[in-house]
Design an enzyme around this catalytic site. Structure first.
Site, PDB file in Angstrom:
ATOM      1  N   PRO A 229       0.861  -1.195   0.000  1.00  0.00           N
ATOM      2  CA  PRO A 229       0.000   0.000   0.000  1.00  0.00           C
ATOM      3  C   PRO A 229       0.892   1.238   0.000  1.00  0.00           C
ATOM      4  O   PRO A 229       1.381   1.667   1.030  1.00  0.00           O
ATOM      5  CB  PRO A 229      -0.788  -0.140   1.304  1.00  0.00           C
ATOM      6  N   ASP A 404       6.079   2.633   1.959  1.00  0.00           N
ATOM      7  CA  ASP A 404       5.182   1.538   2.312  1.00  0.00           C
ATOM      8  C   ASP A 404       4.354   1.970   3.517  1.00  0.00           C
ATOM      9  O   ASP A 404       4.887   2.146   4.615  1.00  0.00           O
ATOM     10  CB  ASP A 404       6.013   0.289   2.635  1.00  0.00           C
ATOM     11  N   HIS A 405       3.048   2.129   3.317  1.00  0.00           N
ATOM     12  CA  HIS A 405       2.192   2.667   4.375  1.00  0.00           C
ATOM     13  C   HIS A 405       2.007   1.684   5.534  1.00  0.00           C
ATOM     14  O   HIS A 405       1.509   2.071   6.592  1.00  0.00           O
ATOM     15  CB  HIS A 405       0.832   3.047   3.795  1.00  0.00           C
ATOM     16  N   ARG A 406       2.392   0.418   5.357  1.00  0.00           N
ATOM     17  CA  ARG A 406       2.336  -0.535   6.468  1.00  0.00           C
ATOM     18  C   ARG A 406       3.397  -0.225   7.519  1.00  0.00           C
ATOM     19  O   ARG A 406       3.247  -0.561   8.698  1.00  0.00           O
ATOM     20  CB  ARG A 406       2.524  -1.965   5.954  1.00  0.00           C
TER      21      ARG A 406
END
Length: 432
Positions: A229, A404-406
Site C-alpha cells: 500500500p 510503504d504505508h504498512r
C-alpha cells in the site's frame, strides 16, 4: 437397536485439544481403528481412532471445537454389522485385490455402493467399504499438518502416490505447484488478463522481444504494486546555496572529480534516515516485525540501453562527497555497459530515482522492495519565492517520496521529507 458411544480416550492429562478435522458423517460405516477425527495440540497432531464398528448415527464434534478426555465424539449403531458382515468381507476383498477382477474396471466397482448408500449430510461421499477405498483420504498426521501449514485442503488432492493411495508430502507439494502454475497462467493476480489484439489489422507493425532486464523489472514492479500500500508525498526544496557551492567547487582547477547534486542528496538522505530509523528498515516476510539496519547503502536508479538498473553505493555515511562522486561515476558507467555484477545491485537500504537530467515536475516512483521507501527527484528550476517582503528568484528542486504505508504513516513521511529538505537547504547541517 444397539448403540455405542465413542469418547476421547486418555491423552496424557492434556485438556482443551483443538479439533482440526472430522472425517466421518452420519450414515458412514466405521471400522475398528478407523480415524474419526484429527486433533492438534501445540506440539503435535494425532488421529482419534474408532474403538468399535458400526454406522454413524450422530457426530458430536466439529472443526474448531476443543475436546478433553471423555468428550463424546460419535454415536454408532452397531446392530447392522453382524447381518452385513459377509457382504462387507466380499466387498473388502474386491477393493483390496482389484487385480483379481480383470473383467471389471475399478471405477465401476466403486460406483455401485454409492447408489445404494444412505445419503450423508454433506457433499462428501459416504464412507461405505467401497467408497472408502475410492474416496477416503489416507495421510499421516504430519502430512495433514504440512498441508494445513500451506493452506491446502487435503481432500482436494485427487490421489496419493504412497501405498494404497496414501498421500505423501511430495503429493502436497505437487498439488501446490500445480495451483501456482495455474494461477501464473491467469497472470497470478486474480485479475483478468488484457485481451490480445492483432495490431497488424490497423497497419504495419514490428515486434521486438523485451530485454531480460525489462522483463525482470516489470515482474518486480508488478509484484510491489500489488502487494504494497504505497503513498507518494510531493514537495520541493530550495537548493540555491547548495548549487552555488557545487559550481564553485567544480570551478576549482585543483579538483579532478566533478560533483553532482546527487551526492548531496545521498548525504542528506542518510542523515534523515538516522533521524527516522523506520526508513532504514524492512518488513519481515510474515509481516509481524521490522528489521532495522545499522548500515547505510543507497541504491541509484540508472537508465541504460537495456533498461533500468539500480547499483548500490555502500556505506554512504562513511564516505566524503568526492569519494561518492567518483564511485557513482564508476558504477553508472559499468551499468550502461552492462558490466555490473549481481552483488553490485544488492543490499540497498533506500533508493534514489532521479529524472533531473531529463525533466518533469513530479512523478510516483515505485518502492524497490524489500526497501520501504524511495526518493524521486526531478529537474530543478528557478521560481519566484516570497521572502516576507518581496519575491526573489530561488532554485527549487521537486522531491517525491513514496513509502510503504504498512511501515510508515503520513505524519512520519512528512517529517522525514522536512528533514531531507533541511539538510539540502543548508548543507552545513550535514557536518553537525
Amino acid at each position: 437397536m444397539a448403540t455405542q458411544e465413542i469418547k476421547v480416550p486418555d491423552l496424557g492429562n492434556v485438556d482443551n485439544i483443538d479439533v482440526i478435522e472430522v472425517l466421518v458423517h452420519p450414515g458412514d460405516k466405521v471400522e475398528l481403528e478407523q480415524t474419526l477425527a484429527v486433533l492438534e495440540t501445540d506440539k503435535a497432531t494425532m488421529d482419534l481412532p474408532a474403538s468399535a464398528t458400526g454406522v454413524v448415527e450422530q457426530v458430536h464434534i466439529k472443526v474448531g471445537d476443543k475436546v478433553s478426555e471423555g468428550t463424546l465424539v460419535v454415536t454408532l449403531n452397531s446392530s447392522e454389522t453382524s447381518s452385513t458382515q459377509e457382504t462387507e468381507e466380499k466387498t473388502e476383498t474386491k477393493v483390496e485385490t482389484p487385480e483379481t477382477q480383470p473383467t471389471e474396471p475399478p471405477a465401476a466397482t466403486a460406483a455401485e455402493p454409492v447408489k445404494t448408500a444412505t445419503q450423508p449430510t454433506s457433499d462428501r461421499p459416504p464412507l461405505t467399504p467401497m467408497s472408502n477405498a475410492a474416496h477416503k483420504i489416507h495421510a499421516t498426521p504430519s502430512v495433514r499438518l504440512f498441508a494445513r501449514e500451506l493452506g491446502v485442503d487435503i481432500h482436494q488432492i485427487p490421489e496419493g502416490s504412497g501405498r494404497k493411495g496414501r498421500i505423501l508430502k511430495d503429493d502436497v507439494k505437487k498439488f501446490v505447484k500445480s495451483l501456482i502454475q495455474s494461477d501464473s497462467a491467469k497472470t497470478g493476480t486474480g485479475i483478468s488478463p488484457i485481451p490480445a489484439v492483432d495490431f497488424s489489422q490497423f497497419g504495419e507493425i514490428e515486434e521486438k522481444p523485451l530485454s531480460k532486464i525489462k522483463k525482470l523489472t516489470g515482474q518486480n514492479m508488478t509484484r510491489v504494486w500489488l502487494n504494497l500500500p504505497m503513498v507518494t508525498y510531493h514537495d520541493e526544496v530550495d537548493i540555491t546555496e547548495l548549487e552555488a557551492f557545487r559550481k564553485a567547487t567544480n570551478a576549482d582547477k585543483n579538483n579532478d572529480i566533478r560533483l553532482t547534486a546527487l551526492v548531496f542528496i545521498m548525504k542528506a538522505l542518510v542523515a534523515a534516515m538516522k533521524q527516522f530509523p523506520a526508513f532504514n528498515s524492512s518488513l519481515s516476510a510474515d509481516g509481524e516485525s521490522l528489521i532495522f539496519k545499522h548500515y547505510f547503502h543507497i541504491g541509484i536508479a540508472v537508465d541504460t540501453p537495456n533498461g533500468l538498473v539500480v547499483p548500490v553505493i555502500r556505506d554512504v555515511d562513511k564516505k566524503g562527497i568526492f569519494q561518492l562522486s567518483e564511485e557513482l561515476a564508476e558504477k553508472s558507467a559499468l551499468a550502461r555497459k552492462g558490466r555490473l555484477m549481481p552483488q553490485d545491485m544488492q543490499g540497498g537500504c533506500m533508493t534514489i530515482s532521479s529524472l533531473g537530467g531529463i525533466g518533469g515536475t513530479a512523478f510516483t516512483p515505485i518502492v524497490n522492495a524489500p526497501e520501504v521507501a524511495i526518493l524521486g527527484v526531478t529537474r530543478a528550476k528557478m521560481q519566484p519565492v516570497w521572502d516576507g517582503e518581496q519575491f526573489i528568484p530561488r532554485l527549487m528542486l521537486p522531491l517525491d517520496l513514496s513509502y510503504d504505508h504498512r511501515v510508515i504513516d503520513g505524519a512520519e513521511g512528512a517529517r522525514f521529507m522536512e528533514a531531507v529538505k533541511s539538510y539540502l537547504g543548508d548543507i552545513r547541517r550535514l557536518i553537525l
